[in-house]
Design an enzyme around this catalytic site. Structure first.
Site, PDB file in Angstrom:
ATOM      1  N   HIS A 287       0.825  -1.203   0.000  1.00 47.91           N
ATOM      2  CA  HIS A 287       0.000   0.000   0.000  1.00 47.91           C
ATOM      3  C   HIS A 287       0.864   1.259   0.000  1.00 47.91           C
ATOM      4  O   HIS A 287       0.622   2.205  -0.765  1.00 47.91           O
ATOM      5  CB  HIS A 287      -0.931  -0.014   1.220  1.00 47.91           C
ATOM      6  CG  HIS A 287      -1.681   1.270   1.404  1.00 47.91           C
ATOM      7  ND1 HIS A 287      -1.268   2.251   2.271  1.00 47.91           N
ATOM      8  CD2 HIS A 287      -2.800   1.737   0.809  1.00 47.91           C
ATOM      9  CE1 HIS A 287      -2.106   3.279   2.217  1.00 47.91           C
ATOM     10  NE2 HIS A 287      -3.046   2.991   1.340  1.00 47.91           N
TER      11      HIS A 287
ATOM     12  N   CYS B 195      35.258   2.718 -24.992  1.00 49.44           N
ATOM     13  CA  CYS B 195      34.655   2.888 -23.666  1.00 49.44           C
ATOM     14  C   CYS B 195      35.567   3.790 -22.850  1.00 49.44           C
ATOM     15  O   CYS B 195      36.737   3.463 -22.655  1.00 49.44           O
ATOM     16  CB  CYS B 195      34.538   1.541 -22.947  1.00 49.44           C
ATOM     17  SG  CYS B 195      33.662   0.284 -23.871  1.00 49.44           S
TER      18      CYS B 195
END
Length: 796
Positions: free
Chosen positions: A418, A749
């Site tokens: 909830h 990279c």
């Protein structure tokens, strides 16, 4: 024809005005989806007409309307008093005889003329379970209801719940006319998940909005504990595209504590039909479902989503007596379906703060404020606008309270609890399942909730400074050079899939091992030979529940890789095999038994040289097994493999032969194998390396240090480290030219292309195929590529 009840098998979505959203959906699934094998428990709907007859019989309609219209909708100061008056009126009213008779007749038909069939009694409002307003948890439901009198009482209580404070406020917030909302009640055969398990499924990742993943949670016993957030559930992610291909599509899972089990209260000890008991340890450490059961539920959920043509929020239960699995409810998902993707906000701390507790992050935000500990609604007056609410768990009665809070932190609960659902609807950050928030945080203390990267959130002491960076993805330019990610944390993959990166140019395996696996692979291979010690005990404890010690490694590694591969599917994900140095391997649990001490680990026993060496060969075999599982069993063939720090041609051949001996053969099932270009020998013999590999990836950090002859870990010579040095750029240009001549792909990279526009220009001018960036540098990196490409066109 019945006026007040309709069997589910006579209902479909067109009946929504008569039976409400929940019941209409149940009827739709029974009629349209049961033929596909999806099991939905039988039952019947008590129609909205029965609710209207109830109000009319007691002459309540106008009275309730007048009362509700007197609520101050801005301050809500009169809400509690008026809501109580409304509930008192409805509680004291009586059910018309004709409505009672029809309900009990339908109950007898459902139960085969038994008088004691256990049923679930669930509210189903006409404004409920809509794509724009879920009303989830606003109205009451009752489990394990037996007998005629108890059934009628439960139905009556459902009517009363329409006038809960939370339900009235929800209608005000969503601009629903109070008396226009009708209430139906569903009466459904009670699945014995008290003896089994139950949970919630989203057919979209609830945190990131990633649409190709099904997210499943569950715990032992009835599902209310999962919905309410009273327990930390097991979690599973399933990848839809490979699920549709019949593959083992479970790409990730996390075991929850499952602290309590909700069961029937057969002895009436609590005065309620159900009660919570402590879950035995053996069940807490066990998975609630087998892989085949997870996949069955996932297939059903996928079919439900396709039928409704929207993301769905589904409740499920497994009957522990018959071992049959059922879908109990299905409603539209109401958070991500309403979002527009475009702008992304990146939150960064400017300073490090003291961590008070950690938990599962809901929402990527940082917020500071005053902590307010709330134990029950009697503490509600303490919470001020702008406070951070701290609680054990929350429940739907707290909804109006939660709207005052800027953040929520709970001891218990998972991502489908909830607290988590309300936080998403309100657009605020939450941290659930901390285990100890109410103990370690003081009432009134200034704290910072920091949800930044991955799925973990931290509660920090004090007001920790932070900044918010905004990127408008719709304005990021398109480039001919492919932008890719450098990625270390698989938990960020779904979130990053919305960015303009076209895949992953470098997935660092060693980061997965260091952060998720933690144990040296050889300590798992040779576990039985380890000396009796605390280290061996730790390994034994961490690998509990796996069929072998090595399966722990393969399983964890495979699912981490799979999560990334799924996020960017079908775009490439280039996985670099492990590239720890000996000092880094030694820091893993058990690593001290297997790693030599080296004077300079940076250029020692690392990368390719480990893979065929007997000291690590079985460990490399586990890495290969994980890749095979991802590609062959899970179907994620977009994973490519990359070999780091490969010094010689002879070594390259040895590594490829070793991989093949473990079943990972270049070219088989489309497997591509790349090699890092990070040693001068790789550049000098690039044409020969190109004959053995499918692509190159330039590791600019190592290539720079080895070309310039410096240790990048040394502060003394760090000022000489420069990727723009002519010797380095000459090496890179030669490598790109060699790849072009060989007809294979080449990327780079490194940080330089995002830091230095001139470096991006150099790479673009030399025809590099792709450039990989860390997530925080991607947008800037793409902008630099775009400028370089435009300049190239202008100069031409």
């Amino acid at each position: 024809m019945n006026t007040y009840t309709i069997p589910f098998n006579k209902i479909n979505l067109t009946h929504l005005p008569e039976v409400g959203g929940k019941n209409a959906s149940l009827g739709e699934m029974i009629n349209k989806l049961q033929p596909l094998g999806i099991e939905v428990p039988e039952g019947f709907a008590i129609t909205v007409e029965s609710y209207r007859a109830f109000l009319s019989h007691n002459k309540l309609t106008e009275t309730l309307k007048q009362l509700l219209n007197t609520i101050d909708s801005k301050s809500l100061s009169t809400l509690p008093k008026i809501a109580l008056q409304c509930r008192t009126l409805v509680t004291n009213a009586v059910m018309p005889d004709e409505v009672k008779a029809e309900i009990l007749n339908a109950y007898r038909q459902l139960s085969g003329n038994q008088n004691n069939l256990s049923v679930a009694v669930r509210s189903s409002a006409t404004a409920e379970d809509l794509p724009t307003a879920s009303f989830a948890g606003q109205h009451d439901s009752f489990l394990n209801i037996r007998g005629a009198e108890n059934l009628l009482n439960a139905v009556h209580k459902c009517y009363v719940s329409l006038f809960n404070d939370r339900a009235i406020k929800y209608r005000i917030d969503n601009r629903f006319e109070h008396m226009q909302v009708g209430l139906s009640v569903g009466v459904q055969y009670m699945v014995r998940s008290d003896e089994g398990c139950a949970g919630v499924i989203f057919t979209i990742d609830p945190e990131s909005g990633f649409e190709n993943a099904i997210y499943m949670t569950g715990a032992w016993g009835l599902g209310e504990n999962v919905v309410q957030g009273a327990v930390t559930p097991d979690e599973y992610w399933i990848f839809k595209p490979t699920l549709a291909q019949g593959k083992n599509a479970i790409i990730s899972r996390k075991k929850g504590e499952k602290e309590h089990t909700m069961v029937y209260d057969e002895k009436g000890e609590t005065g309620r039909p159900v009660k919570n008991i402590e879950t035995p340890l053996y069940k807490r450490t066990a998975w609630i479902l087998s892989d085949s059961e997870v996949l069955q539920l996932a297939k059903w959920s996928y079919e439900i989503e396709k039928h409704y043509a929207m993301a769905m929020d589904i409740e499920w239960g497994k009957d522990g007596i018959t071992n049959k699995i059922y879908i109990l409810q299905a409603r539209p998902e109401t958070v991500h379906s309403q979002k527009e993707h475009g702008k992304v906000y990146t939150y960064k701390l400017k300073e490090k703060g003291k961590i008070l507790c950690k938990g599962k992050a809901v929402g990527k935000k940082i917020i500071s404020g005053r902590a307010c500990i709330i134990h029950s609604l009697s503490d509600a007056h303490k919470l001020q606008q702008g406070d951070i609410l701290i609680a054990d768990i929350t429940n739907p009665d707290w909804n109006s309270l939660l709207r005052k809070a800027v953040s929520i932190v709970t001891n218990k609960g998972g991502r489908t609890s909830h607290s988590a659902i309300v936080a998403r609807e309100l657009g605020i950050a939450a941290i659930v399942g901390t285990g100890k928030a109410t103990q370690v945080i003081k009432d009134g203390q200034i704290i910072t909730v920091a949800n930044m990267e991955g799925d973990e959130g931290n509660v920090l002491e004090g007001n920790v400074p932070f900044e918010v960076l905004t990127d408008d993805l719709s304005k990021v330019p398109k480039t001919a050079t492919t932008p890719l990610f450098i990625l270390a944390d698989p938990d960020r993959a779904f979130e990053l899939s919305h960015y303009p990166g076209k895949g992953v140019g470098l997935l660092r395996m060693e980061f997965i091992i260091n952060n998720s696996i933690l144990i040296h692979p050889m300590a798992l291979v040779q576990f039985d030979q380890l000396p009796e010690s605390p280290v061996k005990n730790t390994i034994a404890q961490m690998t509990t529940g796996y069929k072998s010690k090595t399966e722990y490694f393969v399983h964890q590694l495979a699912e981490s890789i799979a999560k990334v591969a799924a996020a960017f599917y079908p775009n490439q994900v280039i996985l670099r095999m492990s590239d720890f140095k000996t000092n880094e391997y030694a820091s893993l649990i058990g690593g001290q038994y297997y790693e030599p001490k080296e004077e300079n680990p940076m250029i020692g026993f690392r990368g390719a040289s480990r893979y065929y060496d007997q000291r690590y060969l079985p460990g490399f075999g586990l890495e290969c097994e994980a890749v095979l599982r991802v590609r062959n069993e899970m179907g994620l063939t977009n994973v490519k493999v990359m070999i780091p720090f490969c010094r010689t041609i002879a070594e390259a051949k040895k590594v490829l032969q070793t991989m093949e001996s473990f079943g990972l053969k270049r070219g088989e099932n489309g497997l591509e194998v790349y090699v890092m270009i990070e040693i001068p020998s790789n550049v000098i013999l690039a044409d020969k390396f190109a004959q053995l590999f499918d692509g190159f990836s330039i590791g600019s950090n190592d290539l720079t240090q080895l070309t310039l002859g410096l240790d990048r870990d040394s502060e003394i010579v760090s000022h000489l480290f420069d990727e723009n040095d002519e010797a380095v750029t000459t090496m890179i240009a030669q490598a790109i030219a060699a790849a072009k001549n060989a007809g294979i792909k080449i990327g780079l990279c490194g940080q330089a292309p995002s830091d230095f526009p001139e470096f991006s220009q150099f790479l673009v001018e030399n025809g590099i195929d792709s450039i990989s960036f860390t997530p925080d540098a991607l947008i800037k990196g793409i902008e630099n590529i775009s400028k370089a490409e435009k300049k190239l066109l202008t100069d031409a």
